[in-house]
Design a protein around this motif. Structure first.
Motif, PDB file in Angstrom:
ATOM      1  N   GLY A 100       0.827  -1.193   0.000  1.00  0.00           N
ATOM      2  CA  GLY A 100       0.000   0.000   0.000  1.00  0.00           C
ATOM      3  C   GLY A 100       0.861   1.242   0.000  1.00  0.00           C
ATOM      4  N   GLU A 101       0.215   2.393  -0.193  1.00  0.00           N
ATOM      5  CA  GLU A 101       0.902   3.676  -0.201  1.00  0.00           C
ATOM      6  C   GLU A 101       0.148   4.668   0.673  1.00  0.00           C
ATOM      7  OE1 GLU A 101       1.472   5.166  -4.118  1.00  0.00           O
ATOM      8  OE2 GLU A 101       2.652   3.428  -4.799  1.00  0.00           O
ATOM      9  N   THR A 102       0.909   5.613   1.257  1.00  0.00           N
ATOM     10  CA  THR A 102       0.285   6.699   1.999  1.00  0.00           C
ATOM     11  C   THR A 102       0.746   8.024   1.407  1.00  0.00           C
ATOM     12  OG1 THR A 102       2.028   7.035   3.666  1.00  0.00           O
ATOM     13  CG2 THR A 102       0.400   5.297   4.091  1.00  0.00           C
ATOM     14  N   ALA A 103      -0.149   9.002   1.438  1.00  0.00           N
ATOM     15  CA  ALA A 103       0.168  10.348   0.983  1.00  0.00           C
ATOM     16  C   ALA A 103      -0.179  11.330   2.097  1.00  0.00           C
ATOM     17  CB  ALA A 103      -0.610  10.686  -0.289  1.00  0.00           C
ATOM     18  N   ALA A 104       0.364  12.525   2.004  1.00  0.00           N
ATOM     19  CA  ALA A 104       0.236  13.509   3.075  1.00  0.00           C
ATOM     20  C   ALA A 104      -1.221  13.794   3.420  1.00  0.00           C
ATOM     21  CB  ALA A 104       0.935  14.805   2.670  1.00  0.00           C
ATOM     22  N   MET A 105      -1.548  13.606   4.707  1.00  0.00           N
ATOM     23  CA  MET A 105      -2.855  13.902   5.283  1.00  0.00           C
ATOM     24  C   MET A 105      -3.993  13.107   4.653  1.00  0.00           C
ATOM     25  SD  MET A 105      -1.744  15.834   7.545  1.00  0.00           S
ATOM     26  CE  MET A 105      -3.336  16.067   8.312  1.00  0.00           C
ATOM     27  N   ALA A 106      -3.662  12.039   3.914  1.00  0.00           N
ATOM     28  CA  ALA A 106      -4.695  11.231   3.267  1.00  0.00           C
ATOM     29  C   ALA A 106      -4.683   9.788   3.737  1.00  0.00           C
ATOM     30  CB  ALA A 106      -4.527  11.273   1.746  1.00  0.00           C
ATOM     31  N   GLY A 107      -3.530   9.290   4.175  1.00  0.00           N
ATOM     32  CA  GLY A 107      -3.458   7.886   4.565  1.00  0.00           C
ATOM     33  C   GLY A 107      -2.487   7.664   5.700  1.00  0.00           C
ATOM     34  N   ALA A 108      -2.725   6.597   6.437  1.00  0.00           N
ATOM     35  CA  ALA A 108      -1.837   6.169   7.522  1.00  0.00           C
ATOM     36  C   ALA A 108      -1.538   4.695   7.349  1.00  0.00           C
ATOM     37  CB  ALA A 108      -2.488   6.417   8.881  1.00  0.00           C
ATOM     38  N   ALA A 109      -0.307   4.306   7.611  1.00  0.00           N
ATOM     39  CA  ALA A 109       0.057   2.892   7.569  1.00  0.00           C
ATOM     40  C   ALA A 109      -0.276   2.253   8.903  1.00  0.00           C
ATOM     41  CB  ALA A 109       1.545   2.747   7.278  1.00  0.00           C
ATOM     42  N   MET A 110      -0.986   1.129   8.853  1.00  0.00           N
ATOM     43  CA  MET A 110      -1.368   0.379  10.049  1.00  0.00           C
ATOM     44  C   MET A 110      -0.452  -0.834  10.148  1.00  0.00           C
ATOM     45  SD  MET A 110      -3.684   0.471  12.498  1.00  0.00           S
ATOM     46  CE  MET A 110      -4.320  -0.602  13.789  1.00  0.00           C
TER      47      MET A 110
END
Length: 333
Positions: A100-110
């Motif tokens: 998966g990928e995270t972007a600023a203020m849009a996603g968090a890695a769990m």
């Protein structure tokens, strides 16, 4: 929670690390969070910075490396981690197949405790890193679902921060940050920390995808007799100690969704809204009948668990048509 470019780093008064030494950075971050392997990429100079606080059982820190970096996190069985991307981005892998990928203020890695996970940070990546004890998160999920959780939960790898619960999680993190930066009431009152921990965990499990959603979203089935009344009685008896949704499900002996539906059906309010209403009425009563000439609005608001005075004053005015200071002034005169 967008941070101005000129603003100080989050939690800057609580610095744990400033270094360009890879071994030192790996050692300090491992001590605060969990043992891992850090590998800077691209030949740039490391500029590792970590600011962190301990809020009850939750560890919250601001972390950046200043260069592209790879992190390998082996299984531990002890902690869940939530990496909230503030700037830049990251690519995350769990085992050999889940990515998966995270972007600023849009996603968090769990990050879960029972799998090997790897994270690749961009050179401009900065994150809030939240560490949650496994026992606390799984116990909280048990209370919300009234279901025994015996194994680590396979949460989805990326949490959507644009969902309602995701935005709620961001608000919880922002409140923890601001209170610790300002030396606010949260840093001094155990009840406030406990309440915010519970609210943070509730928003986290509601925002995260995964098999636990079946437990949270399952049909309500047969309602437990007197469950609603037990929950309501508990709210009125313990309003000043800030009961949480998990507290109410334990008292009522039913799931969070069942209890939520019962509150909506009977009061047109969620349990959390109902608790807030009871606390506001308690504030109103104490302002109408102050216990001493020296009592202040801040004293009364804090005694009922309202620690953000600006937000509290706005809610109070919306409900009662006047500022809380006006209520107190009128009664004194």
């Amino acid at each position: 929670m967008t941070l101005p470019s000129s603003a100080p780093e989050p939690l800057h008064q609580h610095g744990r690390l400033r270094t360009d030494d890879v071994d030192l950075a790996q050692s300090v971050v491992s001590a605060v969070y969990e043992p891992h392997v850090l590998e800077p990429h691209g030949g740039g100079r490391l500029d590792a910075r970590l600011n962190a606080v301990q809020n009850g059982s939750l560890t919250l820190g601001y972390l950046t490396y200043g260069v592209g970096a790879g992190i390998t996190l082996p299984p531990s069985e002890r902690w869940y981690h939530v990496n909230i991307t503030l700037s830049g981005g990251s690519r995350v892998a769990r085992g050999d197949s889940v990515r998966g990928e995270t972007a600023a203020m849009a996603g968090a890695a769990m990050l879960v405790p029972h799998h090997l996970q790897t994270i690749e940070w961009d050179s401009d990546t900065a994150q809030f890193a939240l560490r949650v004890p496994r026992v606390d998160l799984e116990s909280h999920l048990e209370n919300l679902t009234r279901t025994r959780i015996s194994d680590p939960v396979d949460f989805d790898l990326v949490v959507d921060l644009n969902s309602t619960a995701g935005r709620g999680l961001l608000r919880c993190i922002e409140f923890i940050r601001s209170e610790w930066e300002d030396g606010g009431i949260l840093t001094r009152y155990d009840n406030s920390r406990r309440h915010l921990e519970s609210l943070t965990l509730t928003n986290l499990v509601m925002a995260a995808g995964g098999p636990h959603r079946e437990l949270l979203d399952r049909p309500t089935g047969q309602e437990v007799p007197d469950a609603l009344q037990r929950a309501v009685d508990h709210v009125h008896d313990h309003a000043q100690s800030l009961p949480t949704l998990a507290d109410l499900t334990a008292v009522a002996g039913t799931s969070a969704r069942t209890l939520q539906n019962q509150f909506l059906r009977h009061f047109d309010r969620t349990p959390i809204q109902y608790i807030r209403d009871v606390r506001l009425r308690g504030v109103r009563e104490d302002l109408l009948h102050p216990s001493s000439p020296e009592v202040t609005v801040t004293d009364v608001a804090a005694s009922w668990g309202f620690y953000n005075l600006g937000r509290f004053s706005s809610m109070y005015r919306e409900v009662y048509g006047e500022a809380p200071s006006e209520t107190l002034r009128r009664c004194r005169s």
